[in-house]
Design a protein around this motif. Structure first.
Motif, PDB file in Angstrom:
ATOM      1  N   THR A 135      -1.086   1.417   2.502  1.00 34.47           N
ATOM      2  CA  THR A 135      -1.256   2.348   3.616  1.00 34.47           C
ATOM      3  C   THR A 135      -0.068   2.372   4.554  1.00 34.47           C
ATOM      4  O   THR A 135       0.037   3.256   5.398  1.00 34.47           O
ATOM      5  CB  THR A 135      -2.508   1.966   4.417  1.00 34.47           C
ATOM      6  N   LYS A 136       0.804   1.349   4.422  1.00 35.44           N
ATOM      7  CA  LYS A 136       1.974   1.198   5.298  1.00 35.44           C
ATOM      8  C   LYS A 136       1.570   1.086   6.768  1.00 35.44           C
ATOM      9  O   LYS A 136       2.275   1.514   7.653  1.00 35.44           O
ATOM     10  CB  LYS A 136       2.949   2.363   5.106  1.00 35.44           C
ATOM     11  N   LYS A 137       0.393   0.492   6.979  1.00 36.51           N
ATOM     12  CA  LYS A 137      -0.080   0.206   8.323  1.00 36.51           C
ATOM     13  C   LYS A 137       0.076  -1.280   8.588  1.00 36.51           C
ATOM     14  O   LYS A 137       0.093  -2.090   7.662  1.00 36.51           O
ATOM     15  CB  LYS A 137      -1.538   0.627   8.505  1.00 36.51           C
ATOM     16  N   LYS A 159       0.344  -0.615  13.728  1.00 41.33           N
ATOM     17  CA  LYS A 159       1.101   0.475  13.122  1.00 41.33           C
ATOM     18  C   LYS A 159       0.131   1.253  12.241  1.00 41.33           C
ATOM     19  O   LYS A 159      -0.266   0.794  11.178  1.00 41.33           O
ATOM     20  CB  LYS A 159       2.265  -0.082  12.307  1.00 41.33           C
ATOM     21  N   GLY A 161       0.645   4.477  11.186  1.00 43.27           N
ATOM     22  CA  GLY A 161       1.324   5.480  10.382  1.00 43.27           C
ATOM     23  C   GLY A 161       2.803   5.201  10.375  1.00 43.27           C
ATOM     24  O   GLY A 161       3.287   4.229  10.985  1.00 43.27           O
ATOM     25  N   VAL A 162       3.515   6.064   9.687  1.00 46.08           N
ATOM     26  CA  VAL A 162       4.962   5.850   9.597  1.00 46.08           C
ATOM     27  C   VAL A 162       5.600   5.891  10.980  1.00 46.08           C
ATOM     28  O   VAL A 162       6.492   5.105  11.290  1.00 46.08           O
ATOM     29  CB  VAL A 162       5.589   6.915   8.676  1.00 46.08           C
ATOM     30  N   GLU A 164       3.655   6.114  14.128  1.00 49.51           N
ATOM     31  CA  GLU A 164       2.671   5.991  15.190  1.00 49.51           C
ATOM     32  C   GLU A 164       2.274   4.533  15.371  1.00 49.51           C
ATOM     33  O   GLU A 164       2.035   3.816  14.393  1.00 49.51           O
ATOM     34  CB  GLU A 164       1.425   6.829  14.899  1.00 49.51           C
TER      35      GLU A 164
END
Length: 849
Positions: A135-137, A159, A161-162, A164
């Motif tokens: 999820t890259k969170k 984190k 989002g990319v 946010e």
């Protein structure tokens, strides 16, 4: 549980293929290691993960957990993570990174190797980092991050989002101290990377003391130019009441253009607007349009002394390089006569007498030695409103060419060994110009009471006389410069043609009925009106030579002193062949002499010889053979010397050879020497002495060998630094203090005296001084002043004190004397994104505070 240990002695680069292998039985765990390049995807990670550790990596085949110990490093797509310890769960593609407690310090809870994560160029720091590869969170506990010169700190940073982030119990500041001097705190923050920070509520702290609370706040986090509202300020003006100033909007239109507009409103009526449009396409063109318009009132509505004032100031600039041989430069300014006096705090603007504007298109042809220029110019007087304009002027020039010279392989250059024939030295020049000028000059007309029996002069009224003029001029000349031994002789022949057409519009007042009328002479029509045509032929000859005198004293390191004497003698004759209103012929002779004194100095036998300019002295006069009297001109002399690089001294004098007649109040045709034995009267003298001294600039310590200015230019071109710190400026902005120069002193003295009439002298004598020095590395004081010795008074004095407060800067600017005395005290944040966070106090005798 079967596990294996790999030590730092064997470099390890494992791919996600190992991490994603299916579970094996204990007996299988002792089998051979599979191909690490096989593209296996079980956990959903579809790209390469590279990891390493200095101490060890422990991997569990059963639980699919991996632990990295000591200086762990993980690289995944745009994410990079460094920490003392990292635990990876390959089943759900997550990791947790932490530091370890420093056991060498018992009194404090200190950790080593806290996680540092860099994702998409942004850096995040914290005591604990959790991240999901799919999820890259992520989540950062007690984390800090730096984004576009802003520092964010929170108990938890998520984190989502990319671009946010959610921050719990967050702080935002531009202070890079470990314990920031100021910050904005909020229990809830949302950070949109490279865009904005949204927080609610917001508390502003200085030195951990809360000073301000807002229900919400929006802060920029985008580098460079960002559109948004320009924060206002409030104040008080004794003339116009309370005011609300520079409230407006900044619009970043695109990468090449921006626009800002701000307004001031006054409670007693009136407003002021500042608007600025800028554009820049690097290496091609740039420019701006700056407009300031105001409508203000002073006094109460029923006050008989109430006044209304409308002012404006419009400045237009444009610079464009069309090609290497063509360019356009525009610098036009239009202003009302009272704008600078009413609104500027800059002494140079306040004391300005006129505005000079120009727009020029220039084109050259290097191969043919030709050039063409088109110019528009405007000279506006701020004192009486006179305006002189040239719309337009065109000028073509064919500089010297040698039509009979042979073209050689040396591209026209001749060496000393080459001998030119006489006709090959003939040179031709041609020039032509056209101008259309108009001027508006004020004139005072009497205002008379309309009563034939008892006329009464009530005063005067100002009207303007208008004049339009078109001029055509061309000239052609032939010259030759042969060498006759040590002399250069330059005969020349020329033809000149001048045609002028002038139209006037003169206002007059009828004394009987006090009405105005206009006397017009073809006004508004080109090439009509009063015409003047003049054509003439000219011939002249000039000769010059150079004489040298050398002395070699060999004393005190002086190896030689050289005197160069350059006399030039010329005679010119001009004959009118058609036209009127000028003498039919003129013939003048002139003599000029130049003296140059130089010295060579060598400190030791091994040192390099230095060349020093000692003094330059020049003299010149002329004789008019066609004049009926006073044929000999005044003698003009100039002097110039530089004492090393510290002092510069220059002077000029004028000497008249004729007797001054007190009865006629002018010079008459009788020589002084024949009547008094005195050669000449000193009619004018001017002397200027100046010096500028400065301390050595402090160099920043750097490990690079590239010069600092070269590095700055490389950073600027590559976009690593911002060219401008301020996205908009107001009339009170001052230049940033330069603490790298420890001190700087400039002194200048100017003296002049004019006495054409020996009985009366007009004299000026003034001293100018400016000093800037650093009391410490953080305190700077600068000041400037001028003293008039004739009137015994100071003028144009300023004092400025600046204090570097780390992330803040304090400045105090003071004009202590005169009508335009003024002070301004300000403390502001240095960071450009918080340029409106400041406290200001100012005042002036003109009323504004």
């Amino acid at each position: 549980m079967t596990r294996f240990r790999l030590f730092a002695a064997f470099p390890l680069l494992l791919t996600q293929a190992i991490a994603q292998l299916p579970s094996r039985s204990p007996s299988d765990s002792l089998g051979s290691v599979p191909d690490t390049t096989a593209p296996v995807s079980v956990s959903g990670i579809d790209t390469l993960v590279t990891y390493s550790a200095k101490d060890s990596i422990i991997y569990s085949m059963r639980t699919r957990f991996m632990n990295l110990y000591r200086s762990s490093d993980i690289q995944y797509q745009t994410m990079s993570l460094k920490a003392e310890r990292v635990s990876v769960n390959w089943d759900n593609a997550t990791l947790v990174a932490t530091g370890v407690r420093d056991t060498s310090i018992k009194d404090r809870d200190t950790t080593l190797g806290n996680p540092v994560m860099i994702d998409a160029g942004e850096e995040y720091r914290g005591t604990k980092v959790a991240y999901n590869f799919q999820t890259k969170k992520g989540k950062i506990t007690v984390g800090t991050t730096e984004i576009e010169q802003g520092f964010y700190r929170g108990d938890e940073i998520k984190k989502i989002g990319v671009d946010e982030l959610f921050v719990s119990e967050g702080r935002y500041t531009t202070c890079d101290a470990n314990h920031p001097h100021f910050y904005f705190a909020s229990p809830r923050m949302k950070v949109i990377v490279r865009d904005k920070v949204i927080a609610e509520p917001v508390y502003f702290y200085i030195a951990d003391v809360p000073l301000l609370a807002l229900p919400f706040g929006v802060f920029p986090s985008k580098g460079g130019r960002t559109s948004g509202i320009i924060a206002p300020a409030y104040g008080d003006d004794t003339r116009r009441g309370h005011f609300f100033s520079h409230f407006g909007y900044y619009w970043s239109i695109n990468d090449y253009m921006d626009f800002s507009t701000t307004f001031d409103w006054y409670t007693r009526g009136g407003w002021l607007n500042h608007s600025l449009l800028r554009y820049n396409l690097r290496y091609i063109f740039d420019g701006s349009i700056n407009a300031n318009v105001s409508s203000t009132y002073e006094g109460e509505p029923n006050d008989p002394r109430r006044s209304e004032q409308r002012d404006y100031n419009i400045a237009v600039t444009h610079h464009q390089t069309i090609d290497p041989s063509a360019r356009v430069d525009v610098n036009f300014t239009f202003a009302s006569g009272s704008y600078f006096r009413n609104y500027s705090t800059n002494l140079n603007d306040i004391l300005r007498q006129n505005l000079i504007s120009n727009a020029t298109l220039f084109k050259s042809w290097n191969n043919s030695n030709r050039s063409l220029s088109i110019n528009l110019s405007r000279d506006q007087s701020l004192v009486n409103g006179d305006v002189r304009e040239v719309l337009p002027s065109l000028s073509f020039s064919q500089n010297q060419i040698y039509p009979f010279r042979k073209r050689t392989k040396s591209r026209g250059l001749t060496s000393e060994s080459e001998t030119l024939d006489f006709f090959e030295m003939i040179g031709l020049n041609y020039g032509a110009s056209f101008s259309n000028s108009r001027e508006k000059v004020s004139t005072a007309l009497p205002l008379v009471k309309i009563d034939p029996l008892n006329p009464l002069l009530l005063g005067t009224v100002t009207e303007f006389r208008r004049t339009n003029t078109q001029s055509l001029y061309q000239n052609a000349s032939v010259s030759i410069s042969p060498k006759l031994g040590n002399f250069t002789v330059s005969p020349s022949f020329s033809f000149n043609d001048s045609r002028t057409y002038q139209q006037t519009e003169t206002p007059t007042r009828n004394a009987s009925d006090s009405t105005f009328s206009i006397e017009s002479d073809d006004f508004g029509s080109w090439f009509k009106g009063r015409q003047t045509v003049v054509g003439s032929l000219g011939a002249g000859v000039a000769t010059s030579t150079r004489l040298f005198g050398i002395v070699q004293p060999q004393l005190f390191g002086v190896t030689s002193i050289r005197h160069t004497l350059t006399p030039t003698l010329s005679v010119n004759y001009n004959k009118q062949v058609y036209g009127q209103n000028i003498p039919k012929y003129s013939m003048t002779g002139s003599l000029s002499v130049g003296n140059n004194f130089e010295m060579k100095y060598q400190q030791s036998d091994t040192a390099q010889e230095q060349k020093i300019q000692l003094m330059n002295i020049g003299a010149g006069l002329s004789y008019n053979f066609a004049a009926d009297s006073l044929r000999l001109s005044s003698l003009g002399m100039t002097y110039r010397t530089d004492i090393g690089s510290a002092f510069g001294i220059s002077a000029s004098t004028t000497h008249n050879f004729y007797v001054f007649d007190p009865a006629a109040r002018t010079r008459v045709n009788r020589f002084l020497f024949s009547e008094t034995g005195k050669i000449a009267d000193l009619t004018s003298i001017s002397v200027s002495v100046s010096t500028s001294l400065r301390g050595e600039k402090k160099q920043k310590t750097s490990g690079q060998s590239i010069p600092s200015k070269v590095q700055e230019e490389q950073d600027r071109v590559s976009g690593e630094v911002q060219q401008e710190k301020r996205v908009y400026r107001n009339v009170f902005d001052q230049e940033e203090a330069d603490f790298s120069i420890p001190w700087n002193l400039s002194l200048s003295y100017n003296f002049s005296q004019f006495q054409e009439d020996p009985r009366f002298k007009s004299r000026t004598s003034s001293l100018g001084a400016s000093l800037q020095f650093n009391l410490t590395d953080l305190w700077q004081i600068s000041g400037s002043t001028n003293y008039d010795f004739v009137n015994n008074q100071f003028s144009a004095s300023t004092v400025q004190v600046t204090r570097d407060l780390h992330c803040w800067q304090m400045s105090f600017y003071w004009i202590p004397l005169g009508t335009y005395s003024y002070y301004r005290f300000e403390i502001r944040v240095k960071a450009p994104q918080l340029q409106d966070l400041k406290v200001t106090k100012q005042g002036s005798q003109r009323g504004f505070y």
